[in-house]
Write an enzyme that holds these catalytic residues in place. Structure first.
Site, PDB file in Angstrom:
ATOM      1  N   GLY A  11       0.969  -1.374   0.053  1.00  0.00           N
ATOM      2  CA  GLY A  11       0.312   0.372   0.157  1.00  0.00           C
ATOM      3  C   GLY A  11       1.259   0.857   0.040  1.00  0.00           C
ATOM      4  N   SER A  12       1.983   0.940  -0.217  1.00  0.00           N
ATOM      5  CA  SER A  12       2.932   2.267  -0.075  1.00  0.00           C
ATOM      6  C   SER A  12       1.968   3.951  -1.367  1.00  0.00           C
ATOM      7  CB  SER A  12       4.258   2.711  -0.594  1.00  0.00           C
ATOM      8  OG  SER A  12       5.043   1.827  -2.047  1.00  0.00           O
ATOM      9  N   LEU A  92      -9.394  -6.637 -13.513  1.00  0.00           N
ATOM     10  CA  LEU A  92     -11.332  -6.418 -13.194  1.00  0.00           C
ATOM     11  C   LEU A  92     -12.584  -7.154 -14.473  1.00  0.00           C
ATOM     12  CD1 LEU A  92     -11.068  -2.646 -12.324  1.00  0.00           C
ATOM     13  CD2 LEU A  92     -11.265  -4.678 -10.376  1.00  0.00           C
ATOM     14  N   HIS A 108       1.340   1.250 -12.962  1.00  0.00           N
ATOM     15  CA  HIS A 108       2.269   0.130 -13.173  1.00  0.00           C
ATOM     16  C   HIS A 108       3.612   0.329 -13.094  1.00  0.00           C
ATOM     17  CE1 HIS A 108       2.839  -4.263 -14.903  1.00  0.00           C
ATOM     18  NE2 HIS A 108       3.910  -3.098 -15.635  1.00  0.00           N
ATOM     19  N   ASP A 144      -2.811  -4.319 -18.066  1.00  0.00           N
ATOM     20  CA  ASP A 144      -1.609  -3.209 -17.687  1.00  0.00           C
ATOM     21  C   ASP A 144      -2.279  -3.262 -19.449  1.00  0.00           C
ATOM     22  OD1 ASP A 144      -0.963  -3.389 -15.380  1.00  0.00           O
ATOM     23  OD2 ASP A 144       0.269  -5.079 -16.143  1.00  0.00           O
TER      24      ASP A 144
HETATM   25  C1  GRF Z   1       3.902  -1.444  -7.524  1.00  0.00           C
HETATM   26  O1  GRF Z   1       4.717  -0.939  -7.924  1.00  0.00           O
HETATM   27  C2  GRF Z   1       2.580  -0.754  -8.784  1.00  0.00           C
HETATM   28  O2  GRF Z   1       2.839  -0.051  -9.596  1.00  0.00           O
HETATM   29  C3  GRF Z   1       2.324  -2.589  -8.875  1.00  0.00           C
HETATM   30  O3  GRF Z   1       2.028  -2.717  -7.673  1.00  0.00           O
HETATM   31  C4  GRF Z   1       3.084  -2.219  -6.868  1.00  0.00           C
HETATM   32  C5  GRF Z   1       2.187  -1.521  -5.370  1.00  0.00           C
HETATM   33  O4  GRF Z   1       3.046  -1.363  -4.152  1.00  0.00           O
HETATM   34  N1  GRF Z   1       0.682  -2.870  -9.477  1.00  0.00           N
HETATM   35  P1  GRF Z   1       2.351  -1.136  -3.363  1.00  0.00           P
HETATM   36  O5  GRF Z   1       1.624  -2.363  -3.046  1.00  0.00           O
HETATM   37  O6  GRF Z   1       1.569   0.652  -3.897  1.00  0.00           O
HETATM   38  O7  GRF Z   1       2.781  -0.230  -2.586  1.00  0.00           O
END
Ligand code: GRF
Length: 197
Positions: A11-12, A92, A108, A144
Site C-alpha cells: 500500500g505504499s 477487474l 504499473h 495493463d
Molecule cells: C507497485 O509497484 C505498483 O506499480 C504495482 O504494484 C506495486 C504496489 O506497491 N501495480 P504498493 O502496494 O503500492 O507499495
C-alpha cells in the site's frame, strides 16, 4: 473529488495518494475508502493510521463477478468518482469497468506497453534495457492495456540490481500517481474529461 483505492498488499502508492490529499497536493478531494481483497494487506493498517476507512472484501467463496459487485457496491455507497488501483492483484470484470467508465486507473512499474504483468521491474532488468520507469493508465479488461495517462522514466545504471532499480521506480511511482490524479482532477474540473470512451 471522491476517491476510492483498491489494494492487495503493502500500500505504499495508496499512502502517497492519501498523504497528497491530506497535504493539499491533490486539492478538493477525499479518499473515501480503501478496499483490500486480502485481510493480511499491510496497507490496511497504514490507511487506518491515517484515519481513512479501510475494509476487506475477500475473494473466498465468491465468483469474480460477485466479488466485484461487492466492491462496486462499497464504492457506490461512498459516491466514489475515481478509483485508483494501487497494487491490486486482480483483473477487474467487465461489469466493474462498466460501472465506472473512465474512472478506474492503475499504476504499473514499467513504461507500458513494455513489460505488462507481474515482476515488470525484473522483466525490464532481465531484458537489459537502459531506461524503464512507471505508467499510470486507465484500466480496461486487459492486463495493463488501457490508455496511458502519464509516464515517467527511470535510468538503469551499470551497478543497479533488480532491487535498487525497483526502489528507484517505486519512488517515482509515488510522485507520478499524485501528479496523474491531480491532472485528471484539473481536466475534469474544466470539462476536458471523457475523451477515451
Ligand atoms: C507497485 O509497484 C505498483 O506499480 C504495482 O504494484 C506495486 C504496489 O506497491 N501495480 P504498493 O502496494 O503500492 O507499495
Amino acid at each position: 473529488m471522491k476517491i476510492g483505492i483498491l489494494i492487495s498488499g503493502r500500500g505504499s502508492n495508496m499512502v502517497a495518494l492519501v498523504d497528497a490529499v491530506k497535504n493539499g497536493d491533490i486539492p478538493d478531494s477525499k479518499v473515501e475508502v480503501v478496499i483490500s481483497d486480502r485481510a493480511d494487506a499491510a496497507g490496511l493498517a497504514k490507511a487506518r493510521e491515517r484515519r481513512v476507512r479501510a475494509v476487506v472484501i475477500g475473494r473466498r467463496g465468491r465468483s469474480r463477478e460477485e466479488h466485484d459487485a461487492e466492491i462496486v457496491g462499497e464504492l457506490g455507497r461512498h459516491d466514489v468518482e475515481l478509483i485508483c488501483l494501487a497494487g491490486y492483484m486482480r483483473l477487474l470484470s467487465p461489469s466493474f469497468i462498466q460501472a465506472f467508465p473512465n474512472r478506474v486507473i492503475n499504476i504499473h512499474p514499467s513504461l507500458l506497453p513494455a513489460f505488462p504483468g507481474l515482476d515488470a521491474q525484473k522483466q525490464a532488468f532481465d531484458a537489459g534495457v537502459k531506461t524503464t520507469g512507471c505508467t499510470v493508465h486507465y484500466v480496461d479488461v486487459g492486463l495493463d492495456s488501457g490508455e496511458i495517462i502519464l509516464q515517467r522514466e527511470v535510468e538503469r545504471l551499470d551497478d543497479d540490481t533488480v532491487e535498487s532499480l525497483s526502489a528507484k521506480i517505486l519512488e517515482k511511482e509515488h510522485q507520478l500517481y499524485v501528479d496523474a490524479v491531480r491532472m485528471l482532477l484539473r481536466q475534469r474540473s474544466i470539462g476536458v474529461s471523457e475523451t477515451n470512451a
